[in-house]
Design an enzyme around this catalytic site. Structure first.
Site, short mmCIF file in Angstrom:
data_model
loop_
_atom_site.label_atom_id
_atom_site.label_comp_id
_atom_site.label_asym_id
_atom_site.label_seq_id
_atom_site.Cartn_x
_atom_site.Cartn_y
_atom_site.Cartn_z
CE LYS A 40 -0.40 0.15 5.05
NZ LYS A 40 -1.32 0.19 6.20
NE ARG B 53 -6.99 0.91 11.89
CZ ARG B 53 -5.79 0.80 11.31
NH1 ARG B 53 -4.88 1.73 11.52
NH2 ARG B 53 -5.49 -0.23 10.55
CE1 TYR C 222 11.77 31.88 4.78
CE2 TYR C 222 11.57 29.48 4.68
CZ TYR C 222 11.55 30.71 4.05
OH TYR C 222 11.31 30.79 2.69
CG MET D 139 8.07 23.67 -0.05
SD MET D 139 6.89 24.67 -0.97
CE MET D 139 5.65 24.97 0.29
#
Length: 407
Positions: free
Chosen positions: A47, A145, A280, A328
């Site tokens: 998956k 679940r 940053y 990013m």
């Protein structure tokens, strides 16, 4: 020297980043898992694009090594495997109303059913397809679940599935469930879930269900709970050489080898004075005159921002740490005055046997699990599959898929 440098001819323009996928390691991991559960078949879970490793080549490699089933979460993932020509048994388990039931039935995919709405939809699909559906009934034995609740709900689901089977609309091929805490040895829920699983099996089989496979074991249970193996074990993260949890041992302890090595090319090296803010927010300031190296990957590539100031990288044979925030598209490491040339390879993680960090090291730095580290590596990072040929696992010059297509 990294695995990439040994096995992949580098172009004159080094790649910004790449994820090398060692299929020989994957096949070896599958063999280890088969040895851990010798009386059961093995499902290799592919998956989420094989946990970020490339579903089609990884599926083929797992089958080469003796896996007899493949598992996906979504039907779209299962249908993509069929479209790529992958044969054999494929199961998918995460359905929503209106899903591609008929396509799955016609592709001979095992579909998981946890409730009456899903059973109704697969029966309708089987009527339209004019071929019986392969259905596995899932019970919630304690994970909370997906899965049908034991008791009256389970009995009604089994009865309805048996009626549809008698009408020739489906074949009940499996009964299954999933552990909540198999990665925590000794957790009381493990024994409780096994007991409940045996109860739901007894009820279904007492009514006449004769499944091909009964299964509850995931990767940690495959490795540590032989009493949970039944007819089939489902292994996901362990196939890719990552320990399911530190509590049951490291990958090396378990005989597994990480399959993915993530590298990037250093984009810039420059000298800066002491007191120089980095990235940053200036959360990192150079303690003195030093050199900074720019690593051209960031959270858009799947590098976790939560690992800012902590994420480890091997550059020039030395362990470095992200200096300041991971952005990013890039982050910075303090090279401590070393001046490797631009284009030098930076190893973010790999097997760890050459001194490089591992996915588990990044997980610790980001406060997460190694599953997330490998799975989140984004599509901007090409996958380079090596050792495609199962007959040449020991041959370092095996053919290489370098175009990132996964074929």
């Amino acid at each position: 020297m990294t695995v990439i440098a040994e096995n992949v001819p580098l172009s004159s323009a080094p790649a910004r980043a790449r994820a090398l996928i060692d299929l020989a390691a994957l096949r070896a991991n599958v063999r280890v898992l088969r040895e851990a559960a010798p009386g059961a078949q093995l499902m290799a879970v592919v998956k989420s694009d094989a946990y970020g490793h490339g579903a089609v080549p990884c599926a083929r490699a797992a089958l080469d090594a003796g896996a007899t089933w493949l598992g996906t979460a979504t039907p779209e993932e299962a249908l993509a495997l069929r479209a790529a020509g992958i044969p054999g048994r494929i199961m998918c388990w995460l359905w929503t109303p209106g899903g591609p039931w008929r396509e799955a039935v016609e592709a001979d995919i095992d579909v998981s059913v946890s409730g009456m709405w899903a059973l109704d939809e697969v029966i309708a699909a089987a009527r339209g397809a004019a071929t019986p559906a392969r259905v596995q009934l899932k019970a919630d034995t304690g994970l909370g679940r997906n899965g049908c609740q034991p008791g009256d709900d389970w009995e009604r689901l089994v009865d309805a599935a048996l009626r549809a089977q008698a009408d020739g609309l489906l074949r009940i091929t499996g009964l299954w469930s999933h552990f909540a805490c198999a990665d925590e040895p000794g957790h009381p829920s493990i024994a409780a879930q096994l007991s409940r699983f045996r109860e739901i099996l007894a009820l279904a089989e007492g009514k006449g269900v004769t499944p091909e496979v009964r299964h509850i074991a995931n990767s940690p249970a495959t490795l540590t709970l032989p009493e949970s193996h039944f007819d089939l074990v489902r292994s996901g993260i362990a196939v890719y050489g990552i320990s399911p949890s530190p509590e049951i041992g490291t990958a090396a302890d378990l005989g597994l080898r990480p399959v993915m090595t993530l590298t990037a090319s250093v984009a810039l090296v420059k000298r800066v004075p002491g007191g120089h803010g980095v990235s940053y927010g200036h959360h990192y300031t150079t303690p003195g005159a030093t050199t900074l190296g720019l690593i051209p990957v960031g959270y858009a590539d799947g590098i976790p921002r939560h690992a800012s100031d902590r994420g480890p990288v091997l550059v020039g044979g030395k362990w470095r740490t992200a200096a300041g925030r991971i952005a990013m598209d890039q982050f910075v490491v303090d090279l401590g005055g070393d001046e490797p040339p631009a284009g030098t390879e930076a190893v973010l993680f790999g097997p760890g046997d050459r001194g490089e960090p591992t996915a588990e090291d990044w997980a610790q730095a980001a406060g997460t699990i190694a599953y997330e580290i490998v799975t989140r590596i984004g599509t901007r990072v090409p996958r380079v599959h090596v050792h495609l040929d199962a007959d040449a696992d020991a041959d370092a010059d095996a053919d290489v898929d370098v175009d990132g297509s996964g074929t």
